[in-house]
Design an enzyme around this catalytic site. Structure first.
Site, mmCIF file in Angstrom:
data_model
loop_
_atom_site.group_PDB
_atom_site.id
_atom_site.type_symbol
_atom_site.label_atom_id
_atom_site.label_comp_id
_atom_site.label_asym_id
_atom_site.label_seq_id
_atom_site.Cartn_x
_atom_site.Cartn_y
_atom_site.Cartn_z
ATOM 1 C CB CYS A 138 -0.876 -0.041 1.254
ATOM 2 S SG CYS A 138 -2.036 1.327 1.337
ATOM 3 C CG HIS A 169 -1.693 -1.863 -9.845
ATOM 4 N ND1 HIS A 169 -2.557 -1.047 -9.158
ATOM 5 C CD2 HIS A 169 -0.754 -2.263 -8.945
ATOM 6 C CE1 HIS A 169 -2.158 -0.939 -7.904
ATOM 7 N NE2 HIS A 169 -1.069 -1.673 -7.746
ATOM 8 C CD GLU A 198 -7.081 1.066 -3.481
ATOM 9 O OE1 GLU A 198 -7.030 0.143 -2.640
ATOM 10 O OE2 GLU A 198 -6.583 2.190 -3.292
ATOM 11 C CB CYS A 214 -4.341 3.677 -5.799
ATOM 12 S SG CYS A 214 -3.670 2.018 -5.647
ATOM 13 N N GLY A 260 -0.886 2.111 -7.444
ATOM 14 C CA GLY A 260 -1.549 2.305 -8.744
ATOM 15 C C GLY A 260 -0.893 3.410 -9.546
HETATM 16 N N1 LIG Z 1 -4.412 2.045 -1.838
HETATM 17 C C1 LIG Z 1 -3.160 1.284 -1.879
HETATM 18 C C2 LIG Z 1 -3.271 0.028 -2.716
HETATM 19 C C3 LIG Z 1 -4.137 -0.972 -2.081
HETATM 20 C C4 LIG Z 1 -4.143 -2.225 -2.907
HETATM 21 C C5 LIG Z 1 -5.237 -3.170 -2.443
HETATM 22 N N2 LIG Z 1 -6.541 -2.706 -2.891
HETATM 23 C C6 LIG Z 1 -4.998 -4.587 -2.986
HETATM 24 O O1 LIG Z 1 -4.074 -4.777 -3.758
HETATM 25 O O2 LIG Z 1 -5.768 -5.457 -2.610
HETATM 26 C C7 LIG Z 1 -1.999 2.127 -2.351
HETATM 27 O O3 LIG Z 1 -1.994 3.333 -2.043
HETATM 28 O O4 LIG Z 1 -1.085 1.575 -2.982
#
Ligand SMILES: N[C@H](CCC[C@H](N)C(=O)O)C(=O)O
Length: 277
Positions: free
Chosen positions: A71, A162, A211, A220, A223
């Site tokens: 994250c 991603h 997400e 993200c 991301g």
């Molecule tokens: N918000 C996060 C990513 C969360 C990823 C999560 N949703 C998963 O891979 O299950 C960020 O700032 O990188």
């Protein structure tokens, strides 16, 4: 349970200092605290834990209770927490995650960490490691049938999967429809975080993100890194870009020499609290 609510350009999580608190059932706790009506309200739960291998360990859960591997906005907030709350005096720290140890540099002003630069590691482009069943040539975005449409998709893992999708109009995208179509798509056996991006110029892109396990978030970090790599790979931008997200901007730079991606951005404390679970 004592917690600190923090956010990194609007990507907000509930943070628990597990050097002092115990969280018996983190997945259930993540679901409870993330509820924006019956809980605290957040995109998920992040546990700050001691580590044998690094200065600290970060364990991250999405709002649906699923555990994430990394994250980006969260790890910047972890760095801010451990410095501002006196768990360390170091301004260069290491944090172990499910996708390896990350190294962070803190910029401190008036005794508080205000900006954090994270070495996010290597981008992973091999389809089987993302994982993605759909073969891809990592250089060119490939057409993928999703719902009733065909999208140009470049898949990149930053320790979490991603799908970077190039679109003409990010603002008016029906992300509530298209996001889940990608999240459930059979091409991604472990589901996927999906970024919808429009290239503004060779140094600037804008994006929105759906997400895995949390739905649309305001930002993200992993991301944004995946977007920067995909844009450079496809020849749309330079290797260093400003990524404009709903919650704010991140500076991303892909050092092709070392094949490492660097993310720089803010982290803020919203409030400290205690919740009866
Ligand atoms: N918000 C996060 C990513 C969360 C990823 C999560 N949703 C998963 O891979 O299950 C960020 O700032 O990188």
């Amino acid at each position: 349970m004592k917690f600190t609510k923090m956010q990194g350009i609007g990507n907000d999580y509930v943070y628990v200092n597990c050097l002092e608190e115990r969280v018996e059932h983190p997945s259930e706790t993540a679901i409870k605290v993330s509820d924006r009506h019956f809980g605290i309200g957040s995109d998920g739960l992040i546990l700050i834990k001691p580590s044998e291998k690094a200065d600290f360990e970060m364990e991250m859960y999405n709002a649906d209770g699923s555990q994430g591997a990394m994250c980006g906005n969260g790890i910047r907030c972890v760095a801010k927490y451990v410095y501002d709350y006196g768990l360390t005096k170091k301004t260069q720290i290491s944090v172990d995650t499910k996708s390896g140890i990350k190294y962070l540099d803190l910029t401190v002003k008036d005794g508080k960490a205000v900006e954090i630069r994270v070495n996010m590691g290597r981008p992973i482009l091999e389809a089987e490691k993302i994982p993605m069943k759909y073969p891809q040539s990592p250089v060119i975005a490939k057409p993928l049938n999703v719902g009733e449409n065909i999208y140009e998709v470049t898949a990149v893992s930053m320790g979490n999967p991603h799908a970077v999708v190039f679109v003409e109009d990010v603002q008016n995208l029906d992300i509530e429809k298209v996001g889940p179509d990608f999240e459930k798509h059979q091409a991604f056996p472990e589901s996927v975080n999906t970024e919808f991006v429009r290239v503004l110029d060779r140094k600037t892109v804008e994006m929105r993100v759906w997400e895995r396990g949390s739905g649309e978030t305001l930002a993200c970090g992993t991301g944004a890194c995946a977007v920067a790599v995909a844009c450079a790979l496809n020849g749309y931008t330079e290797d260093a870009v400003t990524v404009k997200l709903l919650g704010g901007d991140l500076k991303i730079a892909w050092d092709r020499e070392d094949n490492l991606v660097y993310m720089t951005g803010p982290a803020q404390v919203v409030f400290d609290g205690e919740i009866r679970l």
